[in-house]
Design a protein around this motif. Structure first.
Motif, PDB file in Angstrom:
ATOM      1  N   PRO A  93       0.813  -1.343  -0.029  1.00  0.00           N
ATOM      2  CA  PRO A  93       0.024   0.084  -0.015  1.00  0.00           C
ATOM      3  C   PRO A  93       0.882   1.352   0.062  1.00  0.00           C
ATOM      4  CG  PRO A  93      -0.934  -1.654   1.580  1.00  0.00           C
ATOM      5  CD  PRO A  93       0.346  -2.274   0.980  1.00  0.00           C
ATOM      6  N   GLY A  94       2.008   1.251   0.649  1.00  0.00           N
ATOM      7  CA  GLY A  94       2.754   2.190   0.644  1.00  0.00           C
ATOM      8  C   GLY A  94       3.492   2.617  -0.574  1.00  0.00           C
ATOM      9  N   TYR A  95       3.308   2.082  -1.749  1.00  0.00           N
ATOM     10  CA  TYR A  95       3.923   2.495  -2.961  1.00  0.00           C
ATOM     11  C   TYR A  95       3.129   3.548  -3.510  1.00  0.00           C
ATOM     12  CZ  TYR A  95       7.354  -1.338  -3.752  1.00  0.00           C
ATOM     13  OH  TYR A  95       8.475  -2.244  -3.863  1.00  0.00           O
ATOM     14  N   THR A  96       1.795   3.756  -2.952  1.00  0.00           N
ATOM     15  CA  THR A  96       0.930   4.835  -3.332  1.00  0.00           C
ATOM     16  C   THR A  96       0.754   5.908  -2.135  1.00  0.00           C
ATOM     17  OG1 THR A  96      -0.940   3.551  -2.685  1.00  0.00           O
ATOM     18  CG2 THR A  96      -0.309   3.755  -5.064  1.00  0.00           C
ATOM     19  N   ALA A  97       1.895   6.713  -1.870  1.00  0.00           N
ATOM     20  CA  ALA A  97       2.069   7.625  -0.834  1.00  0.00           C
ATOM     21  C   ALA A  97       0.724   8.255  -0.450  1.00  0.00           C
ATOM     22  CB  ALA A  97       3.327   8.292  -0.775  1.00  0.00           C
ATOM     23  N   GLY A  98       0.287   8.167   0.672  1.00  0.00           N
ATOM     24  CA  GLY A  98      -0.796   8.997   1.228  1.00  0.00           C
ATOM     25  C   GLY A  98      -1.943   8.440   1.095  1.00  0.00           C
ATOM     26  N   ARG A  99      -2.053   7.414   0.496  1.00  0.00           N
ATOM     27  CA  ARG A  99      -3.432   6.709   0.082  1.00  0.00           C
ATOM     28  C   ARG A  99      -4.142   5.834   1.190  1.00  0.00           C
ATOM     29  NH1 ARG A  99      -5.317   3.417  -5.476  1.00  0.00           N
ATOM     30  NH2 ARG A  99      -7.276   2.815  -4.710  1.00  0.00           N
ATOM     31  N   PHE A 100      -3.002   5.167   2.076  1.00  0.00           N
ATOM     32  CA  PHE A 100      -3.744   4.302   3.016  1.00  0.00           C
ATOM     33  C   PHE A 100      -2.794   4.616   4.466  1.00  0.00           C
ATOM     34  CE2 PHE A 100      -3.528   1.964  -0.898  1.00  0.00           C
ATOM     35  CZ  PHE A 100      -4.857   1.582  -1.167  1.00  0.00           C
ATOM     36  N   PRO A 101      -3.145   5.851   4.760  1.00  0.00           N
ATOM     37  CA  PRO A 101      -2.379   6.241   6.113  1.00  0.00           C
ATOM     38  C   PRO A 101      -2.733   5.308   7.250  1.00  0.00           C
ATOM     39  CG  PRO A 101      -4.388   7.720   5.412  1.00  0.00           C
ATOM     40  CD  PRO A 101      -3.962   6.918   4.500  1.00  0.00           C
ATOM     41  N   SER A 102      -3.811   4.796   7.350  1.00  0.00           N
ATOM     42  CA  SER A 102      -4.221   4.242   8.574  1.00  0.00           C
ATOM     43  C   SER A 102      -3.029   3.061   8.901  1.00  0.00           C
ATOM     44  CB  SER A 102      -5.527   3.458   8.616  1.00  0.00           C
ATOM     45  OG  SER A 102      -5.584   2.430   7.344  1.00  0.00           O
ATOM     46  N   VAL A 103      -2.669   2.123   7.862  1.00  0.00           N
ATOM     47  CA  VAL A 103      -1.700   1.296   8.234  1.00  0.00           C
ATOM     48  C   VAL A 103      -0.160   1.553   7.864  1.00  0.00           C
ATOM     49  CG1 VAL A 103      -3.227  -0.581   7.019  1.00  0.00           C
ATOM     50  CG2 VAL A 103      -1.612   0.549   5.656  1.00  0.00           C
ATOM     51  N   ASP A 310      10.955   6.986  17.892  1.00  0.00           N
ATOM     52  CA  ASP A 310      10.129   7.910  18.753  1.00  0.00           C
ATOM     53  C   ASP A 310       9.678   9.384  17.936  1.00  0.00           C
ATOM     54  OD1 ASP A 310      10.321   5.757  20.390  1.00  0.00           O
ATOM     55  OD2 ASP A 310      11.498   6.732  21.919  1.00  0.00           O
ATOM     56  N   ARG A 311      10.933   9.873  17.534  1.00  0.00           N
ATOM     57  CA  ARG A 311      10.468  11.047  16.730  1.00  0.00           C
ATOM     58  C   ARG A 311       9.392  10.817  15.650  1.00  0.00           C
ATOM     59  NH1 ARG A 311      15.874  12.101  17.506  1.00  0.00           N
ATOM     60  NH2 ARG A 311      16.395  11.837  15.121  1.00  0.00           N
ATOM     61  N   LEU A 312       9.719  10.080  14.660  1.00  0.00           N
ATOM     62  CA  LEU A 312       8.854   9.521  13.598  1.00  0.00           C
ATOM     63  C   LEU A 312       7.662   9.201  14.045  1.00  0.00           C
ATOM     64  CD1 LEU A 312      11.374   7.400  11.025  1.00  0.00           C
ATOM     65  CD2 LEU A 312      10.219   9.661  10.513  1.00  0.00           C
ATOM     66  N   ALA A 313       7.578   8.431  15.059  1.00  0.00           N
ATOM     67  CA  ALA A 313       6.077   8.103  15.571  1.00  0.00           C
ATOM     68  C   ALA A 313       5.299   9.380  16.075  1.00  0.00           C
ATOM     69  CB  ALA A 313       6.296   7.009  16.870  1.00  0.00           C
ATOM     70  N   ALA A 314       5.936  10.310  16.416  1.00  0.00           N
ATOM     71  CA  ALA A 314       5.329  11.557  17.108  1.00  0.00           C
ATOM     72  C   ALA A 314       4.744  12.377  16.043  1.00  0.00           C
ATOM     73  CB  ALA A 314       6.041  12.471  18.052  1.00  0.00           C
ATOM     74  N   GLU A 315       5.532  12.564  15.009  1.00  0.00           N
ATOM     75  CA  GLU A 315       5.265  13.043  13.670  1.00  0.00           C
ATOM     76  C   GLU A 315       4.168  12.505  13.041  1.00  0.00           C
ATOM     77  OE1 GLU A 315       8.708  13.211  11.318  1.00  0.00           O
ATOM     78  OE2 GLU A 315      10.162  14.469  12.693  1.00  0.00           O
ATOM     79  N   TRP A 316       4.224  11.087  12.990  1.00  0.00           N
ATOM     80  CA  TRP A 316       3.114  10.486  12.254  1.00  0.00           C
ATOM     81  C   TRP A 316       1.840  10.587  12.934  1.00  0.00           C
ATOM     82  CZ3 TRP A 316      -0.261   6.188  13.632  1.00  0.00           C
ATOM     83  CH2 TRP A 316      -1.066   5.698  12.550  1.00  0.00           C
ATOM     84  N   VAL A 317       1.792  10.440  14.090  1.00  0.00           N
ATOM     85  CA  VAL A 317       0.542  10.673  14.888  1.00  0.00           C
ATOM     86  C   VAL A 317       0.059  12.184  14.864  1.00  0.00           C
ATOM     87  CG1 VAL A 317      -0.402  11.032  17.195  1.00  0.00           C
ATOM     88  CG2 VAL A 317       1.232   8.921  16.891  1.00  0.00           C
ATOM     89  N   LYS A 318       0.955  13.076  15.032  1.00  0.00           N
ATOM     90  CA  LYS A 318       0.304  14.333  14.526  1.00  0.00           C
ATOM     91  C   LYS A 318      -0.085  14.917  12.999  1.00  0.00           C
ATOM     92  CE  LYS A 318       1.989  19.355  14.653  1.00  0.00           C
ATOM     93  NZ  LYS A 318       2.923  20.268  15.023  1.00  0.00           N
ATOM     94  N   GLU A 319       0.579  14.052  12.261  1.00  0.00           N
ATOM     95  CA  GLU A 319       0.131  14.180  10.733  1.00  0.00           C
ATOM     96  C   GLU A 319      -1.261  13.539  10.560  1.00  0.00           C
ATOM     97  OE1 GLU A 319       1.844  12.753   6.454  1.00  0.00           O
ATOM     98  OE2 GLU A 319       3.049  12.808   8.192  1.00  0.00           O
ATOM     99  N   VAL A 320      -1.327  12.221  10.807  1.00  0.00           N
ATOM    100  CA  VAL A 320      -2.625  11.784  10.434  1.00  0.00           C
ATOM    101  C   VAL A 320      -3.890  12.061  11.413  1.00  0.00           C
ATOM    102  CG1 VAL A 320      -1.452   9.415   9.690  1.00  0.00           C
ATOM    103  CG2 VAL A 320      -2.288   9.545  12.117  1.00  0.00           C
ATOM    104  N   SER A 321      -3.485  12.557  12.666  1.00  0.00           N
ATOM    105  CA  SER A 321      -4.618  13.348  13.484  1.00  0.00           C
ATOM    106  C   SER A 321      -5.194  14.518  12.853  1.00  0.00           C
ATOM    107  CB  SER A 321      -4.031  13.653  14.859  1.00  0.00           C
ATOM    108  OG  SER A 321      -3.707  12.395  15.588  1.00  0.00           O
ATOM    109  N   GLY A 322      -4.095  15.155  11.991  1.00  0.00           N
ATOM    110  CA  GLY A 322      -4.735  16.321  11.185  1.00  0.00           C
ATOM    111  C   GLY A 322      -5.443  15.830  10.098  1.00  0.00           C
ATOM    112  N   LYS A 323      -5.542  14.690   9.649  1.00  0.00           N
ATOM    113  CA  LYS A 323      -6.465  14.014   8.550  1.00  0.00           C
ATOM    114  C   LYS A 323      -7.849  13.710   9.119  1.00  0.00           C
ATOM    115  CE  LYS A 323      -2.659  13.355   5.456  1.00  0.00           C
ATOM    116  NZ  LYS A 323      -1.786  12.119   4.880  1.00  0.00           N
TER     117      LYS A 323
END
Length: 344
Positions: A93-103, A310-323
């Motif tokens: 799924p990650g080959y299509t960046a941003g299409r499947f953010p949940s996983v 840990d930094r990447l996880a925090a960034e990811w949480v913030k990013e997908v929460s914004g979506k």
């Protein structure tokens, strides 16, 4: 009486010579990007196809198209399943960046300990958080590969500062972000393009699990390999799906849907992960036999690397929460599911 006898004789004759009615045979087009010699086809797809053939009394059969033989690129496979170009695909799924953010959460650094447990966790996680993202297809399995490692031709990577100045291939949005945080320049590309990129010096190295490397003959092009200490979680892994065209599935008779359903889900996902775990030692040995150089990041030095995760996880949480996704809950649930299923 004579008329009745003649009618009876005609009926018996018609029955005797009538051709037997055979149930319709359904051939499923199965597409993926690996070569036909890869574990994915030989250890997973071919046995799976044989199993559904037996359980359907040979009414379900597969025609496998490896190495993108149906056309397109690996990034287009998931859409090929949605559109019906293929009946079943195996892709990232990650080959299509941003299409499947949940996983994407499964691709954060230091999340997994083994592919089998994490793959079973992936299915449970999908049922809770991923169904909307994958509503255009019918998922049959979700899984991750065995531990991903660092491979390059420039110099041994013994500390994070050794990444500086390197161009490193990575498969998905989050693995590219990890490479950047480690200090290298990320170069995004699907796995099939990696051998040519390495041989031509387009990239200095790459991140991949062991199973893939001999399949692509990358161990013959690579000098240095860096692994995390076995007591640590995997540096990274990549999230895959096997997905079916929804209309094709819906068109099947109920008894054949049951065959597909019985061979899909958590158990199938875990079996794929287990195959990846089991493949790693023999694949790694081929690099050992060539005399390639290995380095292990000891557990005592792993804390600095884990901070990157840990930094990447925090960034990811913030990013997908914004979506609009419940980012922290998704991260916490993924970690809990992986811990539960990896401990079995």
């Amino acid at each position: 009486m004579k008329l009745k006898a003649l009618i009876g004789l005609a009926a018996a004759t018609a029955t005797l010579f009538a051709a037997p009615v055979r149930a319709e045979e359904i051939v499923l087009k199965v597409a993926h990007f690996w070569p036909a010699t890869a574990l994915s086809q030989q250890k997973i797809l071919e046995p799976w196809c044989a199993k559904i053939a037996v359980e359907s009394d040979n009414r379900l059969k597969c025609q496998i198209f490896p190495a993108m033989q149906l056309g397109g690129t690996p990034a287009q496979l998931i859409q090929q399943a949605a559109d019906g170009v293929a009946d079943i695909v195996w892709t990232l799924p990650g080959y299509t960046a941003g299409r499947f953010p949940s996983v994407e959460v499964f691709e954060l650094p230091f999340m997994t300990h083994n592919a089998e447990g994490a793959s079973r966790a992936a299915w449970a996680y999908y049922e809770q958080f991923g169904q909307k993202d994958f509503e255009s297809v019918k998922p049959l399995a979700f899984h991750v590969h065995d531990a991903g490692h660092i491979h390059n031709n420039k110099r041994p990577i013994t500390r994070m500062s050794d990444f500086r100045g390197l161009k490193m291939r990575a498969p998905t949005r989050l693995t590219n972000r990890m490479i950047a945080h480690l200090g290298a320049t990320p170069v995004a590309m699907p796995m099939p393009q990696t051998p040519e990129a390495v041989s031509k010096g387009v990239v200095d190295g790459y991140v991949l699990p062991w199973e893939v490397i001999p399949t692509m003959k990358l161990h013959e092009m690579t000098k240095y390999h860096t692994e995390m200490d076995a007591s640590q979680p995997s540096l990274y892994t990549t999230f895959f799906t096997i997905a079916m065209n929804k209309a094709r599935y819906d068109s099947l008779p109920d008894e054949l849907k049951k065959v597909i359903d019985a061979n899909s889900g958590a158990d199938f996902s875990a079996a794929i992960g287990r195959a990846w775990d089991e493949s790693a030692p023999a694949a790694r040995q081929q690099a050992v036999d060539r005399g390639n150089q290995f380095h292990t990041i000891p557990a005592s030095e792993a804390a600095e690397w884990v901070k990157v995760g840990d930094r990447l996880a925090a960034e990811w949480v913030k990013e997908v929460s914004g979506k609009g996704y419940p980012g922290q809950e998704m991260l916490d649930t993924a970690r809990a599911l992986i811990a539960t299923h990896s401990a079995r």
